[in-house]
Design an enzyme around this catalytic site. Structure first.
Site, short mmCIF file in Angstrom:
data_model
loop_
_atom_site.label_atom_id
_atom_site.label_comp_id
_atom_site.label_asym_id
_atom_site.label_seq_id
_atom_site.Cartn_x
_atom_site.Cartn_y
_atom_site.Cartn_z
N ALA A 131 1.06 17.46 -15.07
CA ALA A 131 1.65 18.49 -14.28
C ALA A 131 0.72 19.31 -13.90
O ALA A 131 -0.53 19.56 -14.60
CB ALA A 131 2.67 19.16 -15.12
N LEU A 166 0.89 11.56 -14.95
CA LEU A 166 1.85 12.45 -15.71
C LEU A 166 1.36 13.63 -16.05
O LEU A 166 1.81 14.52 -16.87
CB LEU A 166 2.43 11.78 -16.65
N CYS A 210 -4.42 10.81 1.46
CA CYS A 210 -3.55 9.46 1.41
C CYS A 210 -2.10 9.96 0.78
O CYS A 210 -1.27 9.72 1.57
CB CYS A 210 -4.07 8.66 0.22
N LYS A 270 0.79 -1.15 -0.09
CA LYS A 270 -0.04 0.02 -0.06
C LYS A 270 0.68 1.42 -0.01
O LYS A 270 0.69 2.03 -0.85
CB LYS A 270 -0.92 -0.07 1.49
P1 NAD Z 1 -12.20 9.23 7.73
O1 NAD Z 1 -11.62 10.19 8.57
O2 NAD Z 1 -13.10 9.55 6.49
O3 NAD Z 1 -12.99 8.18 8.55
C1 NAD Z 1 -12.57 7.42 9.47
C2 NAD Z 1 -13.92 7.24 10.30
O4 NAD Z 1 -13.24 6.63 11.66
C3 NAD Z 1 -14.62 8.69 11.04
O5 NAD Z 1 -15.63 8.82 10.49
C4 NAD Z 1 -14.33 8.47 12.58
O6 NAD Z 1 -15.33 9.03 13.11
C5 NAD Z 1 -14.24 6.90 12.63
N1 NAD Z 1 -13.57 6.50 13.94
C6 NAD Z 1 -12.45 6.94 14.54
N2 NAD Z 1 -12.23 6.18 15.57
C7 NAD Z 1 -13.12 5.20 15.62
C8 NAD Z 1 -13.45 4.41 16.44
N3 NAD Z 1 -12.48 4.26 17.57
N4 NAD Z 1 -14.40 3.34 16.46
C9 NAD Z 1 -15.31 3.61 15.42
N5 NAD Z 1 -15.03 4.76 14.56
C10 NAD Z 1 -14.03 5.44 14.49
O7 NAD Z 1 -10.86 8.26 7.15
P2 NAD Z 1 -10.78 7.55 5.73
O8 NAD Z 1 -10.31 8.72 4.60
O9 NAD Z 1 -11.94 6.77 5.31
O10 NAD Z 1 -9.62 6.69 5.81
C11 NAD Z 1 -9.48 5.65 6.66
C12 NAD Z 1 -8.38 4.79 6.29
O11 NAD Z 1 -8.35 4.23 5.05
C13 NAD Z 1 -6.90 5.50 6.55
O12 NAD Z 1 -5.77 4.83 7.03
C14 NAD Z 1 -6.71 6.00 5.02
O13 NAD Z 1 -5.29 6.14 4.88
C15 NAD Z 1 -7.18 4.72 4.38
N6 NAD Z 1 -7.42 4.82 2.85
C16 NAD Z 1 -8.00 5.93 2.54
C17 NAD Z 1 -8.40 6.33 1.35
C18 NAD Z 1 -9.39 7.25 0.91
O14 NAD Z 1 -9.36 7.39 -0.11
N7 NAD Z 1 -9.85 8.15 1.89
C19 NAD Z 1 -8.32 5.23 0.45
C20 NAD Z 1 -7.22 3.94 0.74
C21 NAD Z 1 -7.11 4.04 2.12
#
Ligand code: NAD
Length: 466
Positions: free
Chosen positions: A254, A252, A262, A206
């Protein structure tokens, strides 16, 4: 069909997966500690803008295969799988903060009533399968056992639902083949290639994937800056490069650099992991430095053409970090707006869906209902997000609304000839003038100089080099 608890089910990834798994026929409970998100979702109101998501949300709720709660006990009752989808934001030096992951694992451990497969879907540092397993073991009932598996996510915001249903690959990191089979079965109807690896390699896939994509963007941006000086056109250069199958034309373009929740965070986290391991992540550091500079470059182009920006009116088209999302996390537009405000400019901004999110962070600028409204009386218009609304603008109407005639096209969103016909001066990042006089070579370069010469420094949301 399986019963799945999605922890963080009100978030971007968690919600997209909750609605998608329900649509695939699974029985899904979205759990989130954010009460307002859960209240909205229960009422059928999505908490994010993402094409196709609303329909799936309504369909899932109507089918009763999808529900939402803030209660761990209710979410985990009968669950066979718990997906951890909580945030892993950067800490002050760029490491992924696993506080939320630990809290999620504690919640799962405390409330599980049966053996459970815990799926690490969040982007977590290498070694997190072991970390989550330890937290679970510490807090679980003695008669319950957990299997933890890494299943990193590669969806793109703006195309999240499409990407979940059409993944390039499903990566599963585990040393338990039976657990891999059970998680792979959740995705079986998607007919995607499944790659089963050891846990740490899955976690690294990842980070390395995002880092390479970010590197391609910073690479072409560095090339773009050279193109500007030497009279080449970075878009033509990228096209020619991309015809080589070894290179591919993707990533690519610019422009103003990458943003979002992310790429910046994951590149910093990978660099931090390398530094913690005693290494020097020179390439990753350069990727971040170049990316921060692209924001500054927008301000430099404005200053080069308008002079002192104090009192100048600048229209910003696009606030989201990319089209088809309302996500403004680490959005280039916000960094540029902050720099413009610091320079004394007046900012008029617009975006089809991200204005309310932006207003929460930048309450003191003018928010406008359309590009034409934003451009009214502006000395310059800056395209920061290539929404279709902006690629299809009536440029005569835009020109007539403006006081000045300068367009800084940060995304190659507009046609240069049409701009010129409308009387606009169109400056696109990475497009040099073919009649540029190439300076005679200066004395031998200072190899110890910083990689990019800055005029303006823009404070990105988190530019901290690692
Ligand atoms: P986000 O902030 O939109 O969502 C996280 C959610 O988790 C929030 O709604 C928050 O209230 C909840 N939360 C926090 N602590 C909690 C707990 N203890 N119990 C239950 N719920 C809880 O984040 P996201 O963008 O969805 O990203 C989540 C993960 O996925 C990250 O690690 C991110 O790097 C990864 N990721 C995100 C994307 C993207 O495009 N957003 C793509 C791939 C991977």
């Amino acid at each position: 069909m399986a019963r799945i608890a999605i922890v963080g089910g009100g978030g971007y990834v968690g919600l997209a997966y909750a609605v998608a798994f329900a649509d695939l026929g699974h029985d899904v409970v979205g759990l989130d500690t954010d009460q307002s998100k859960i209240a909205a979702l229960k009422a059928g109101r999505s908490t994010i803008y993402e094409p196709g998501l609303d329909d799936l949300l309504h369909r899932g709720l109507a089918s009763r295969r999808l529900s939402f709660t803030t209660d761990y006990a209710r979410a985990l009752a009968g669950a066979e799988f718990a997906f951890i989808c909580v945030g892993t934001p950067p800490d002050e030096i760029g490491r992924a903060d696993t506080t939320y992951v630990a809290a999620a694992a504690r919640g799962i451990a405390t409330h599980a009533t049966r053996d459970l497969i815990v799926v690490n879907k969040s982007t977590m540092p290498v070694g997190s399968v072991q970390f989550v397993a330890e937290v679970l073991a510490e807090h679980a009932r003695a008669d319950i056992s957990f299997s933890v598996i890494s299943n990193p996510e590669f969806l793109r915001e703006g195309a999240a639902i499409h990407d979940i249903f059409n993944p390039d690959r499903i990566v599963l990191g585990t040393d338990q083949p039976d657990v891999a089979d059970r998680v792979a079965a959740l995705y079986a109807t998607l007919n995607a290639p499944v790659l089963v690896t050891d846990t740490r390699s899955a976690e690294m896939i990842k980070y390395a994937s995002n880092a390479l994509l970010a590197t391609k963007i910073s690479f072409i941006n560095e090339v773009a800056l050279i193109c500007e000086r030497l009279g080449a056109d970075s878009r033509t250069v990228a096209h020619g490069m991309g015809m080589d199958h070894r290179i591919s034309p993707r990533f690519l373009g610019a422009g103003v650099g990458f943003g979002g929740s992310c790429f910046p965070k994951d590149v910093r986290a990978l660099a931090a992991m390398a530094t913690d391991a005693g290494l020097h992540p020179n390439l990753l550091t350069a990727v971040l430095t170049i990316n921060a500079h692209m924001r500054a470059h927008v301000v430099d182009l404005l200053t080069d053409n308008l002079g002192d920006l104090a009192g100048k009116s600048i229209a910003i088209l696009g606030l989201a970090f990319k089209p088809e999302t309302d996500d403004i996390r680490e959005a280039p537009a916000l960094d540029v707006i902050r720099a413009l405000i610091a320079a004394g400019a007046k900012v008029r901004a617009t975006d089809p869906v991200a204005m309310s999110n932006a207003a929460a962070q930048l309450p003191d600028i003018a928010y406008c209902r359309s590009a034409y409204h934003a451009a009214t009386g502006a000395d310059a218009v800056v395209v920061m997000t290539e929404w279709q609304d902006y690629t299809t603008l009536d440029l005569d109407q835009l020109a007539n609304s403006m006081r000045g005639n300068l367009i800084i096209d940060g995304r190659h969103a507009l046609d240069a000839t049409t701009c010129h016909t409308a009387g606009l001066t169109h400056i696109a990042i990475g497009r040099g003038r073919p009649d540029t006089r190439i300076a005679t070579p200066a004395p031998a370069p200072d190899l110890h100089a910083p990689p990019v010469a800055h005029t303006t420094t823009v404070q990105t949301t988190a530019t901290q080099p690692v």
